[in-house]
Scaffold this motif. Sequence first.
Motif, PDB file in Angstrom:
ATOM      1  N   ILE A 221      -3.335  17.367 -10.496  1.00 26.45           N
ATOM      2  CA  ILE A 221      -4.336  18.377 -10.829  1.00 26.45           C
ATOM      3  C   ILE A 221      -5.703  17.704 -10.937  1.00 26.45           C
ATOM      4  CG2 ILE A 221      -5.171  19.929 -12.635  1.00 26.45           C
ATOM      5  CD1 ILE A 221      -2.893  21.142 -11.044  1.00 26.45           C
ATOM      6  N   ARG A 222      -6.705  18.270 -10.270  1.00 20.93           N
ATOM      7  CA  ARG A 222      -8.039  17.673 -10.281  1.00 20.93           C
ATOM      8  C   ARG A 222      -9.001  18.417 -11.216  1.00 20.93           C
ATOM      9  NH1 ARG A 222     -10.928  14.527  -6.758  1.00 20.93           N
ATOM     10  NH2 ARG A 222      -8.980  13.386  -6.658  1.00 20.93           N
ATOM     11  N   LYS A 223      -8.963  19.756 -11.210  1.00 20.64           N
ATOM     12  CA  LYS A 223      -9.873  20.554 -12.035  1.00 20.64           C
ATOM     13  C   LYS A 223      -9.043  21.347 -13.046  1.00 20.64           C
ATOM     14  CE  LYS A 223     -13.331  24.309 -11.460  1.00 20.64           C
ATOM     15  NZ  LYS A 223     -12.576  25.589 -11.514  1.00 20.64           N
ATOM     16  N   VAL A 224      -9.490  21.332 -14.300  1.00 24.98           N
ATOM     17  CA  VAL A 224      -8.751  21.971 -15.387  1.00 24.98           C
ATOM     18  C   VAL A 224      -9.652  23.021 -16.033  1.00 24.98           C
ATOM     19  CG1 VAL A 224      -7.543  21.608 -17.569  1.00 24.98           C
ATOM     20  CG2 VAL A 224      -7.463  19.830 -15.801  1.00 24.98           C
ATOM     21  N   ASN A 225      -9.227  24.290 -15.977  1.00 28.52           N
ATOM     22  CA  ASN A 225     -10.009  25.394 -16.533  1.00 28.52           C
ATOM     23  C   ASN A 225      -9.561  25.718 -17.950  1.00 28.52           C
ATOM     24  OD1 ASN A 225     -11.031  25.524 -13.924  1.00 28.52           O
ATOM     25  ND2 ASN A 225     -10.786  27.729 -13.752  1.00 28.52           N
ATOM     26  N   VAL A 226     -10.550  25.872 -18.840  1.00 30.34           N
ATOM     27  CA  VAL A 226     -10.264  26.164 -20.248  1.00 30.34           C
ATOM     28  C   VAL A 226     -11.161  27.302 -20.706  1.00 30.34           C
ATOM     29  CG1 VAL A 226     -10.203  25.250 -22.600  1.00 30.34           C
ATOM     30  CG2 VAL A 226      -9.677  23.734 -20.661  1.00 30.34           C
ATOM     31  N   GLY A 227     -10.569  28.327 -21.309  1.00 31.79           N
ATOM     32  CA  GLY A 227     -11.366  29.436 -21.822  1.00 31.79           C
ATOM     33  C   GLY A 227     -10.937  29.886 -23.204  1.00 31.79           C
ATOM     34  N   THR A 228      -9.684  30.299 -23.325  1.00 23.30           N
ATOM     35  CA  THR A 228      -9.197  30.881 -24.577  1.00 23.30           C
ATOM     36  C   THR A 228      -9.311  29.916 -25.756  1.00 23.30           C
ATOM     37  OG1 THR A 228      -7.689  32.322 -23.360  1.00 23.30           O
ATOM     38  CG2 THR A 228      -7.196  31.965 -25.677  1.00 23.30           C
ATOM     39  N   ALA A 229      -9.141  28.628 -25.505  1.00 24.34           N
ATOM     40  CA  ALA A 229      -9.234  27.652 -26.607  1.00 24.34           C
ATOM     41  C   ALA A 229     -10.613  27.683 -27.258  1.00 24.34           C
ATOM     42  CB  ALA A 229      -8.922  26.250 -26.091  1.00 24.34           C
ATOM     43  N   LEU A 230     -11.660  27.906 -26.454  1.00 24.31           N
ATOM     44  CA  LEU A 230     -13.003  27.994 -27.016  1.00 24.31           C
ATOM     45  C   LEU A 230     -13.157  29.264 -27.844  1.00 24.31           C
ATOM     46  CD1 LEU A 230     -13.337  25.871 -24.723  1.00 24.31           C
ATOM     47  CD2 LEU A 230     -15.646  26.764 -24.393  1.00 24.31           C
TER      48      LEU A 230
END
Length: 273
Positions: A221-230
């Motif tokens: 995996i190269r790009k990791v998307n994070v939203g809900t944690a914020l």
Amino acid sequence: MPLARTRELLTTAHPLFAFNVITTEHAEAIATAAEAANAPAILQISENAVKFHGGNLTPLATATAAVARTSTAQLALHLDHIESEELLHAAAAHDFSSVMFDASRLPYADNVKATAEAVRWAHRRDITLEAELGRIGGKPGDAHTPGIRTDPTEAARYAAETGVDALAVAVGSSHAMTDRTATLDHTLIARLREAVPVPLVLHGSSGVPDAELRRAIAAGIRKVNVGTALNKAYTGAVRAFLEAHPSTVDPRKYLAPAREAMASAVAAYLRLN
């Protein structure tokens, strides 16, 4: 600092973390954490976030770009999960160097056709185009089951037929998880990495434990998307402050700790870099 470009960060940062922006406080928190970690990051605005702001991309995009430009960190702007052609085309006017065009709800042939058209449009403007194959789950109408995971052979064909620059894959994560209990299919990630010639993207990473994320990154995996944690950190800080100070009416009083909590959440992910 001038805005970074997603294409360049994808080749120099491993992994590259992308964090969702809904309010200016989100953007400020991401920039603060990236500066402290001396790490690049992507600030991404989803179509759902644009809908929250009345369907008008300009105010949030302008504010996010301003935060990125005044930061000392390498920060790029990305539009995420875009289904609207009108919103896709707005990317060129608002400093976005990449877009995730989401035609994953469509049958395979229709997905390929729509995505290939989006790729051609984006490449004429030097915009990186990410797409999705498989159904990652966690959005209305999605079913998070093994049967919707991305097939490596189909993914390789999809990348060739569309010309995408990055591919979001369904390997066991799910959007909008508030508990970090997801288990990823690391064998599948490795097979996808071997089959697909473009960077792989993990969506729904908020529900993935650190150890699973590290394994996923090692597997390809190269790009990791994070939203809900914020959002979880943001809302938790606001709730705690107002419970302790119920008479507060000045939003600055509770948005400041909310921003700090989000920055801490971002920093924790950047330490996995």
